[in-house]
Design an enzyme around this catalytic site. Sequence first.
Site, PDB file in Angstrom:
ATOM      1  N   GLU A  85       3.681  12.310 -42.905  1.00 40.93           N
ATOM      2  CA  GLU A  85       4.963  11.600 -42.886  1.00 40.93           C
ATOM      3  C   GLU A  85       4.701  10.266 -42.213  1.00 40.93           C
ATOM      4  OE1 GLU A  85       7.641  12.223 -44.281  1.00 40.93           O
ATOM      5  OE2 GLU A  85       7.147  14.251 -44.910  1.00 40.93           O
ATOM      6  N   CYS A  87      11.439   5.880 -37.741  1.00 35.23           N
ATOM      7  CA  CYS A  87      10.730   5.745 -39.025  1.00 35.23           C
ATOM      8  C   CYS A  87      11.701   5.277 -40.097  1.00 35.23           C
ATOM      9  CB  CYS A  87      10.088   7.059 -39.423  1.00 35.23           C
ATOM     10  SG  CYS A  87      11.234   8.429 -39.477  1.00 35.23           S
TER      11      CYS A  87
HETATM   12  P1  NAD Z   1       0.469   6.195 -34.736  1.00 36.64           P
HETATM   13  O1  NAD Z   1       0.117   6.359 -36.174  1.00 36.64           O
HETATM   14  O2  NAD Z   1      -0.119   5.061 -34.008  1.00 36.64           O
HETATM   15  O3  NAD Z   1       0.074   7.532 -33.914  1.00 36.64           O
HETATM   16  C1  NAD Z   1       0.523   8.805 -34.315  1.00 36.64           C
HETATM   17  C2  NAD Z   1      -0.417   9.865 -33.769  1.00 36.64           C
HETATM   18  O4  NAD Z   1      -1.691   9.754 -34.415  1.00 36.64           O
HETATM   19  C3  NAD Z   1      -0.690   9.766 -32.268  1.00 36.64           C
HETATM   20  O5  NAD Z   1      -0.693  11.051 -31.718  1.00 36.64           O
HETATM   21  C4  NAD Z   1      -2.089   9.150 -32.233  1.00 36.64           C
HETATM   22  O6  NAD Z   1      -2.825   9.458 -31.060  1.00 36.64           O
HETATM   23  C5  NAD Z   1      -2.723   9.784 -33.445  1.00 36.64           C
HETATM   24  N1  NAD Z   1      -3.892   9.064 -33.991  1.00 36.64           N
HETATM   25  C6  NAD Z   1      -4.148   7.742 -33.925  1.00 36.64           C
HETATM   26  N2  NAD Z   1      -5.310   7.464 -34.581  1.00 36.64           N
HETATM   27  C7  NAD Z   1      -5.775   8.646 -35.062  1.00 36.64           C
HETATM   28  C8  NAD Z   1      -6.925   9.015 -35.835  1.00 36.64           C
HETATM   29  N3  NAD Z   1      -7.824   8.106 -36.236  1.00 36.64           N
HETATM   30  N4  NAD Z   1      -7.096  10.313 -36.171  1.00 36.64           N
HETATM   31  C9  NAD Z   1      -6.179  11.245 -35.795  1.00 36.64           C
HETATM   32  N5  NAD Z   1      -5.089  10.960 -35.041  1.00 36.64           N
HETATM   33  C10 NAD Z   1      -4.870   9.661 -34.687  1.00 36.64           C
HETATM   34  O7  NAD Z   1       2.079   6.149 -34.688  1.00 36.64           O
HETATM   35  P2  NAD Z   1       3.048   5.855 -33.467  1.00 36.64           P
HETATM   36  O8  NAD Z   1       2.922   4.435 -33.051  1.00 36.64           O
HETATM   37  O9  NAD Z   1       2.944   6.902 -32.445  1.00 36.64           O
HETATM   38  O10 NAD Z   1       4.476   6.069 -34.188  1.00 36.64           O
HETATM   39  C11 NAD Z   1       5.090   5.095 -34.983  1.00 36.64           C
HETATM   40  C12 NAD Z   1       4.842   5.319 -36.462  1.00 36.64           C
HETATM   41  O11 NAD Z   1       5.232   6.649 -36.834  1.00 36.64           O
HETATM   42  C13 NAD Z   1       5.697   4.394 -37.326  1.00 36.64           C
HETATM   43  O12 NAD Z   1       4.916   3.940 -38.405  1.00 36.64           O
HETATM   44  C14 NAD Z   1       6.829   5.298 -37.817  1.00 36.64           C
HETATM   45  O13 NAD Z   1       7.435   4.877 -39.007  1.00 36.64           O
HETATM   46  C15 NAD Z   1       6.091   6.600 -37.978  1.00 36.64           C
HETATM   47  N6  NAD Z   1       6.991   7.762 -37.979  1.00 36.64           N
HETATM   48  C16 NAD Z   1       7.222   8.400 -39.170  1.00 36.64           C
HETATM   49  C17 NAD Z   1       8.112   9.479 -39.221  1.00 36.64           C
HETATM   50  C18 NAD Z   1       8.402  10.187 -40.532  1.00 36.64           C
HETATM   51  O14 NAD Z   1       8.920  11.292 -40.505  1.00 36.64           O
HETATM   52  N7  NAD Z   1       8.074   9.588 -41.674  1.00 36.64           N
HETATM   53  C19 NAD Z   1       8.740   9.923 -38.049  1.00 36.64           C
HETATM   54  C20 NAD Z   1       8.467   9.256 -36.843  1.00 36.64           C
HETATM   55  C21 NAD Z   1       7.587   8.167 -36.830  1.00 36.64           C
END
Ligand code: NAD
Length: 508
Positions: free
Chosen positions: A256, A290
């Site tokens: 997501e 999001c």
């Molecule tokens: P992010 O993608 O930076 O991080 C999300 C998670 O991924 C964190 O736990 C992070 O440590 C982990 N991560 C980072 N790099 C990784 C890798 N290489 N391998 C595995 N895990 C890794 O996102 P964020 O800044 O925490 O949140 C904001 C983003 O999330 C926005 O783009 C928002 O739109 C999205 N979001 C989407 C939904 C949805 O349901 N579509 C809901 C909430 C947030």
Amino acid sequence: MITATAASTITGRNFIAGRWRAPGERNLESHNPAHWSEILGTFPKASAEEVAQAVMAAREAFPAWRRTSRIHRAELFDNLAQLVKRDVDALALLMARECGKVVSECRAEVIEGLHMIQYVFGTGRMPIGELLASEIADKDTCMRRKPWGVVAVITPWNFPFAVPLWMLGPSLLEGNTAIFKPSEDTPAIGQRLVELFEEAGFPAGTINLLHGEAETGEALVRHPGVNVVLFTGSYDVGQRIQQLSAEHSDRIVACEMGSKSAVIVCEDARLDLAVTCSIISSFKTSGQRCVSAGRILVAEKLFDQFAERFVATAKRLRIGDPLESANFTGPVIHPAAMEKIERYNELARREGAKVLLEGGRAKDNGRSDGCYLRPFVYRMEHRPGLRSIREEVFGPHLALIPFRTNEDAVRIYNDTEYGLSMAVITEDYRTMRLFREECDYGMGYVNLPCIGAEVHLPFGGVKKSGNGHPSAAGLIETVTHKTAWTVNFGTEVKMAQGLTTEIEGSPS
Ligand code: NAD
């Protein structure tokens, strides 16, 4: 146990095989976005070895957990619901301090998490498959769902309680075991959630917690012992996770991801309703949902009237201390997010924006170490290829885009690589149907903001927003595999499709 008093500093620990590990040597700090110099706690970055230990613990716990009565598993969620009810206010306070959302909004998120737990408890007594007719009268046949095994749950900071529960709930109820890696920006609330699972009586190894950043997340995704990866976060990270998972042919990955959601204000819209829906969609949670609208598409005839009312309202929004419920929004998550949003404000100017409301940094009661940003609002004529109106900004950055016909609005709406959420403001049922049929989205709303989830509905998007495995209730499909089971009640073998049971060479 983690508490939310301002004076306490939290000691973070990983939780593996039912044991809280000693604090680590390589740590990350959790900051309060409202007062960046305030550190809430120190959390260990799980190493590759700890990742392997957590996967081993989850694998070892899986056989007994999958054999446990499904109804007993559901009853543990009832225990969890009671604990969350007990702790609603403390959880909301901790969340407000750790991620900067206004405390009333944090409370709403805790309630949303509770709703997911209650939904999961309720599904415990629901069917786990279907009885189906067979082509042969003597046969009974059915479809039964079975758990996959070990599920890795990797979550973002902006919904640090509800989103993990959307994923952990269905996964554990269906008999999978789990490893949870919360965001490095909200480790305290993640740890508190796992403490509650433990208190609710979930057996050792069924839920494991690993703190860490990209390195830890990536080690988890690379591990061959993980059957399912459930990810919510940005598109770039989701894409990386899907690429790494392609190495494992038996891996299921649900992602997501981000969005560039929009509200479409049609010519016949009620102005008050349109302004309210647009303000909530754009600036609630400082535009860091999001589903936050980064674009409001407005019918040209209504544009000036709408823009005047919208900008006047946006100017009045109370931005300040997240612990004061009267504030509309708090800060953005960290200084790097402020810088990124400001870069997009500059980009919009370079791309030809007519600025209607200057953004910029704000102070709260004179304190300057909070990550406060005022809304940045601009008019932009749509042209293909403009990055500011196509890319996710994830902050209080908003484009008002005029359109001439409803068909133009559909074209402009779809001109982004994302497709998560949209709202249309209209009194006309034919107009509503046009947008419902022609726009790319996962969640659509009419005469409502484009934010707001209900756990029993699918939550997911298309294009760069999701890979087709909606979260919350929709996730039950992803965390189980469907098996067919056929039983013959006759005393001889009968085949369908005209096949005979004669075996060549056998005595007649
Ligand atoms: P992010 O993608 O930076 O991080 C999300 C998670 O991924 C964190 O736990 C992070 O440590 C982990 N991560 C980072 N790099 C990784 C890798 N290489 N391998 C595995 N895990 C890794 O996102 P964020 O800044 O925490 O949140 C904001 C983003 O999330 C926005 O783009 C928002 O739109 C999205 N979001 C989407 C939904 C949805 O349901 N579509 C809901 C909430 C947030």
